[in-house]
Design an enzyme around this catalytic site. Structure first.
Site, PDB file in Angstrom:
ATOM      1  N   PRO A 210     104.211  -0.439 -17.263  1.00 60.28           N
ATOM      2  CA  PRO A 210     103.970   0.763 -17.694  1.00 60.28           C
ATOM      3  C   PRO A 210     102.341   0.657 -18.471  1.00 60.28           C
ATOM      4  O   PRO A 210     102.010  -0.551 -18.818  1.00 60.28           O
ATOM      5  CB  PRO A 210     104.833   1.160 -18.721  1.00 60.28           C
ATOM      6  CG  PRO A 210     106.023   0.436 -18.647  1.00 60.28           C
ATOM      7  CD  PRO A 210     105.406  -0.976 -17.979  1.00 60.28           C
ATOM      8  N   CYS A 211     101.492   1.784 -18.007  1.00 55.88           N
ATOM      9  CA  CYS A 211     100.220   1.725 -18.501  1.00 55.88           C
ATOM     10  C   CYS A 211     100.006   2.237 -20.114  1.00 55.88           C
ATOM     11  O   CYS A 211      99.938   3.346 -20.362  1.00 55.88           O
ATOM     12  CB  CYS A 211      99.331   2.520 -17.712  1.00 55.88           C
ATOM     13  SG  CYS A 211      97.540   2.185 -17.557  1.00 55.88           S
TER      14      CYS A 211
END
Ligand SMILES: C[S@@+](CC[C@H](N)C(=O)[O-])C[C@H]1O[C@@H](n2cnc3c(N)ncnc32)[C@H](O)[C@@H]1O
Length: 398
Positions: free
Chosen positions: A74-75
């Site tokens: 996940p960014c």
């Protein structure tokens, strides 16, 4: 051939990397995701007793030795450290969990996957922090922007992949072919082949280019113009279900709202935009055609309601069409409600893309820039010969 290779899949979702590893004969020995629906799908479809559901930070000590680490992480925004110029601080982020595992288990290879905007977010400093950390762990790091459309999938989905292979004095690319370099000037290739011409990652303060390599805190990047392994485009029309239920059709309300749409009929990045609301940028009001690609599928609920004109019907895509557009088997998420399937498919990494990348790493198909560097450096030196003449003042002082 790969019987002895073992993989660990972090942030596994519904197992895009897992399907690729299965296909390549690589055994997945451990996988993890925090999401209950992803866990349900993964456990049902892969029968992996070593799938662990929960926050990755709780399980770092359990991760067994492995050869390949994969992660579509996940960014999350990094905090600005303010200590090093232009670099943000990855501490406390999920990316840091990846770094910890790499440090501890030192797998031979890693493949990470993320959204395209990672290259430019926070003026490139986010990606700089990632490259800097990875390149100091003893890996030769390489990245490349890929598009699902080039892998026989009917979707404009650009993703950045970052891979790591053992670092040595050689400069080796796994994700590019010599054809990809046809448009690159001799000076640029020569600079790439010579590590002393690479730039410090720390002081880079702008967007990173579509391809590049990094090691020991330095990097070199280029905008490669062609992707030599691109396959012919597959159109959305080729994968649609023949006669989906009426529940996927527009509601009367929506039909009413769409009366004020204007006819656009343009191919934008391979996507056919048929109608749009005045002004055009609000995707929710767009009606797409099916003679092009689908726009990027996402996990965002509103995107599941995007509308397509299919023959004389106006409808959204079905869960099965989502599976096909992302390259998964139709029944991958069949243990979930139709509604819950969309976000998992929207988040996933297409197995076809994962398989291409992993194959490139383990089959050692590569261009060795070090081999050509002698010739390239020779050309470069000739070009700069005048600067190597003794400077008169200096020779006088000697
Ligand atoms: C971009 S998706 C990866 C999708 C996956 N590559 C696939 O093919 O389906 C990121 C995943 O990270 C998971 N995740 C987010 N936070 C997590 C955490 N703290 N620990 C473990 N997994 C987490 C999410 O549930 C999500 O499935």
């Amino acid at each position: 051939m790969n019987d002895s290779l073992k993989a660990v899949e972090l942030f596994a979702g519904i197992g895009g990397f897992r399907l690729a590893c299965d296909r390549l004969g690589i055994e997945t020995v451990w996988a993890n995701d925090i999401d209950a629906n992803a866990a349900k799908v993964y456990r049902k479809k892969s029968h992996l007793s070593n799938f662990v559901k929960g926050d990755i930070w709780q399980f770092l000590d359990e991760i067994p030795p492995h050869d390949l680490l994969t992660a579509g992480f996940p960014c999350q925004p990094f905090s600005s450290a303010g200590k090093k110029l232009g670099i943000c601080d990855p501490r406390g982020t999920l990316f840091e969990a990846i770094v910890k595992i790499l440090k501890w288990r030192q797998p031979q290879y890693f493949v990470l996957e993320n959204v395209k905007r990672l290259l430019s977010m926070q003026g490139g400093s986010h990606f700089a922090a990632i490259l800097d950390s990875l390149s100091r762990l003893g890996y030769l790091v390489e990245w490349r922007l890929l598009n699902a459309a080039n892998f026989c999938l009917p979707q404009n989905r650009e993703r950045i992949v970052i891979v790591g292979t053992p670092n040595s004095s050689r400069i080796v690319s796994h994700l590019a072919t010599s054809e990809d370099f046809t448009g690159v000037s001799i000076e640029k290739s020569a600079a790439l082949a010579n590590f002393s011409f690479w730039n410090p990652i720390e002081s880079h303060t702008k967007k990173f280019k579509a391809w590049g390599m990094a090691k020991n805190g330095k990097f070199y990047d280029l905008d490669l113009s062609i992707f030599s392994e691109a396959q012919p485009l597959v159109k959305l029309a080729e994968i649609l279900e023949a006669n989906p239920e009426a529940s996927f059709d527009f509601t009367e309300d929506t039909l009413e709202r769409l009366k004020s749409s204007v006819f656009v009929n343009k191919l934008i990045n391979g996507v056919r935009v048929l109608y749009n609301q005045k002004g055009g940028s609000r995707m929710g009001y767009t009606i797409y055609g099916i003679d092009g690609l689908a726009p990027t599928l996402t996990s965002t609920t509103s995107r599941h309601y995007e509308r397509y004109q299919v023959g004389d019907r106006y409808r959204r895509l079905t869960n099965i069409e989502y599976a096909r557009i992302q390259g998964f088997p139709d029944d991958r998420c069949d243990c979930l409600s139709v509604y819950n399937q969309y976000s998992l498919y929207g988040n996933a990494f297409p197995p076809q893309m994962a398989s291409w990348v992993i194959r490139k790493l383990i089959r050692e198909e590569s261009i060795d820039f070090s081999e050509t560097s002698q010739q390239l450096s020779f050309l470069l030196l000739r070009r700069y010969e005048p600067f190597r003449e003794p400077i008169p003042e200096l020779s006088r002082w000697n």
